[in-house]
Design a protein around this motif. Structure first.
Motif, mmCIF file in Angstrom:
data_model
loop_
_atom_site.group_PDB
_atom_site.id
_atom_site.type_symbol
_atom_site.label_atom_id
_atom_site.label_comp_id
_atom_site.label_asym_id
_atom_site.label_seq_id
_atom_site.Cartn_x
_atom_site.Cartn_y
_atom_site.Cartn_z
ATOM 1 N N VAL A 91 49.467 39.150 -43.557
ATOM 2 C CA VAL A 91 49.515 40.610 -43.501
ATOM 3 C C VAL A 91 50.652 41.026 -42.575
ATOM 4 O O VAL A 91 51.107 40.245 -41.731
ATOM 5 C CB VAL A 91 48.191 41.227 -42.993
ATOM 6 C CG1 VAL A 91 47.051 40.911 -43.951
ATOM 7 C CG2 VAL A 91 47.867 40.730 -41.580
ATOM 8 N N GLY A 92 51.111 42.257 -42.736
ATOM 9 C CA GLY A 92 52.169 42.761 -41.873
ATOM 10 C C GLY A 92 51.968 44.214 -41.510
ATOM 11 O O GLY A 92 51.632 45.027 -42.369
ATOM 12 N N HIS A 93 52.143 44.533 -40.248
ATOM 13 C CA HIS A 93 52.120 45.914 -39.757
ATOM 14 C C HIS A 93 53.343 46.086 -38.857
ATOM 15 O O HIS A 93 53.622 45.238 -38.009
ATOM 16 C CB HIS A 93 50.844 46.199 -38.959
ATOM 17 C CG HIS A 93 49.583 46.023 -39.749
ATOM 18 N ND1 HIS A 93 49.212 46.890 -40.756
ATOM 19 C CD2 HIS A 93 48.622 45.067 -39.684
ATOM 20 C CE1 HIS A 93 48.057 46.493 -41.277
ATOM 21 N NE2 HIS A 93 47.688 45.389 -40.650
ATOM 22 N N LEU A 100 52.278 49.957 -31.520
ATOM 23 C CA LEU A 100 51.514 48.995 -32.306
ATOM 24 C C LEU A 100 50.072 48.966 -31.818
ATOM 25 O O LEU A 100 49.813 48.780 -30.624
ATOM 26 C CB LEU A 100 52.140 47.603 -32.171
ATOM 27 C CG LEU A 100 51.511 46.480 -32.988
ATOM 28 C CD1 LEU A 100 51.667 46.725 -34.490
ATOM 29 C CD2 LEU A 100 52.128 45.135 -32.598
ATOM 30 N N SER A 101 49.132 49.157 -32.736
ATOM 31 C CA SER A 101 47.733 49.231 -32.336
ATOM 32 C C SER A 101 47.164 47.848 -32.051
ATOM 33 O O SER A 101 47.625 46.836 -32.581
ATOM 34 C CB SER A 101 46.896 49.901 -33.430
ATOM 35 O OG SER A 101 46.725 49.046 -34.538
ATOM 36 N N ASP A 102 46.136 47.830 -31.239
ATOM 37 C CA ASP A 102 45.450 46.580 -30.925
ATOM 38 C C ASP A 102 44.860 45.959 -32.188
ATOM 39 O O ASP A 102 44.919 44.745 -32.395
ATOM 40 C CB ASP A 102 44.346 46.847 -29.896
ATOM 41 C CG ASP A 102 43.707 45.580 -29.371
ATOM 42 O OD1 ASP A 102 44.404 44.793 -28.707
ATOM 43 O OD2 ASP A 102 42.508 45.364 -29.646
ATOM 44 N N HIS A 104 45.924 46.259 -35.320
ATOM 45 C CA HIS A 104 46.967 45.672 -36.157
ATOM 46 C C HIS A 104 47.507 44.374 -35.556
ATOM 47 O O HIS A 104 47.813 43.420 -36.286
ATOM 48 C CB HIS A 104 48.102 46.676 -36.363
ATOM 49 C CG HIS A 104 47.783 47.733 -37.369
ATOM 50 N ND1 HIS A 104 48.609 48.820 -37.606
ATOM 51 C CD2 HIS A 104 46.725 47.874 -38.221
ATOM 52 C CE1 HIS A 104 48.071 49.577 -38.553
ATOM 53 N NE2 HIS A 104 46.936 49.029 -38.934
ATOM 54 N N TRP A 105 47.648 44.343 -34.236
ATOM 55 C CA TRP A 105 48.066 43.104 -33.571
ATOM 56 C C TRP A 105 47.121 41.967 -33.920
ATOM 57 O O TRP A 105 47.535 40.889 -34.356
ATOM 58 C CB TRP A 105 48.126 43.299 -32.057
ATOM 59 C CG TRP A 105 48.332 42.022 -31.295
ATOM 60 C CD1 TRP A 105 47.374 41.167 -30.844
ATOM 61 C CD2 TRP A 105 49.584 41.433 -30.925
ATOM 62 N NE1 TRP A 105 47.935 40.085 -30.212
ATOM 63 C CE2 TRP A 105 49.297 40.230 -30.246
ATOM 64 C CE3 TRP A 105 50.913 41.815 -31.092
ATOM 65 C CZ2 TRP A 105 50.294 39.396 -29.733
ATOM 66 C CZ3 TRP A 105 51.908 40.981 -30.578
ATOM 67 C CH2 TRP A 105 51.594 39.796 -29.909
ATOM 68 N N HIS A 106 45.820 42.196 -33.755
ATOM 69 C CA HIS A 106 44.840 41.134 -33.985
ATOM 70 C C HIS A 106 44.718 40.773 -35.458
ATOM 71 O O HIS A 106 44.485 39.600 -35.793
ATOM 72 C CB HIS A 106 43.486 41.522 -33.387
ATOM 73 C CG HIS A 106 43.449 41.395 -31.902
ATOM 74 N ND1 HIS A 106 43.422 40.170 -31.263
ATOM 75 C CD2 HIS A 106 43.462 42.332 -30.918
ATOM 76 C CE1 HIS A 106 43.415 40.354 -29.960
ATOM 77 N NE2 HIS A 106 43.443 41.655 -29.718
ATOM 78 N N GLN A 107 44.887 41.736 -36.369
ATOM 79 C CA GLN A 107 44.867 41.407 -37.790
ATOM 80 C C GLN A 107 45.973 40.416 -38.134
ATOM 81 O O GLN A 107 45.758 39.460 -38.885
ATOM 82 C CB GLN A 107 45.031 42.676 -38.632
ATOM 83 C CG GLN A 107 43.787 43.544 -38.728
ATOM 84 C CD GLN A 107 44.063 44.822 -39.507
ATOM 85 O OE1 GLN A 107 44.984 44.880 -40.324
ATOM 86 N NE2 GLN A 107 43.261 45.845 -39.255
#
Length: 236
Positions: A91-93, A100-102, A104-107
């Motif tokens: 996945v990419g954000h 950058l949200s926490d 999205h970082w962990h995903q």
């Protein structure tokens, strides 16, 4: 490796690169298991790819080791072995690091990096028995950093480092390990809808051809890290 009848497992195999690789492996006479988080999507893809004799659809979330263990168990129960594993799910954000949200970082870390570890952890004993091949799908983002890519870069730099170290750990078992690092590929990644505008990009089946090249390489030779990019960039 004699490919006919060999068994491959591809994570994130319902579309994009995973689907393109599955097509090429099936054309070479292999049996292929494809997994994803949505069983309905994976089942539809499997029906397009082949028959129940040579394609297996699996529901698995690579962020969960239990899911990957279960996927490998189902493959072995159906076909008796696992010869090739492609850790492709990702996945990419993209956002400035301060935005950058926490979540999205962990995903990205859980899917792109920990997922690669889980897939290897679940399959490594089977690969020892088959003297098989483990391949990760990294990215040129695993060596080239860019603005708004801090989280994605970190995950893909991690995949490259993990795969190269795993290669050193596992070659004593005659397991081959490589990472493929594509540039722009015509997939649904980052909400893209593939169309004629993507004709200049690498196509998913091109990565499939590359995987076949790796599998057919003389066993004494190991291309452990492969960068691949479009021949010519898009003309703006």
């Amino acid at each position: 490796m004699e490919l006919k009848g060999k068994v491959a497992y591809i994570t994130g195999g319902s579309k994009g690169i995973g689907y393109g690789v599955a097509q090429r492996l099936l054309e070479a006479g292999m049996k292929v298991a494809v997994s994803g988080r949505n069983l309905d999507s994976v089942t539809k893809a499997a029906r397009k790819l082949g028959t129940e004799e040579n394609v297996l659809a699996l529901e698995s979330d690579v962020t969960k080791l239990e899911d990957e263990n279960n996927a490998i168990s189902q493959i072995v129960a159906k076909w008796g072995s696992v010869d090739v594993v492609l850790a492709n799910a990702g996945v990419g954000h993209f956002a400035p690091v301060d935005q950058l949200s926490d979540d999205h970082w962990h995903q990205m870390m859980d899917t792109n990096l920990t997922g690669v570890f889980h897939t290897l952890k679940a399959s490594v004993e089977s690969l020892k028995k088959s003297k098989g091949y483990y391949i990760t799908l990294a990215s040129l983002a695993g060596t080239n950093f860019f603005a708004n890519g801090a989280g994605y870069n970190a995950s893909k730099f991690g995949v490259v480092g993990f795969t190269q170290a795993a290669m050193l750990d596992l070659r004593e078992y005659d397991i081959k390990v490589s990472t493929i690092m594509p540039g722009s590929v015509a997939t649904h990644f980052n909400d893209n809808e593939p169309s004629e505008k993507d004709a200049w990009k690498i196509q998913p089946e091109d990565i499939g051809d590359l995987v076949l090249d790796l599998l057919r390489m003389n066993p004494r030779t190991l291309p452990s890290k492969i960068e691949v990019r479009p021949t010519r960039p898009d003309k703006k």
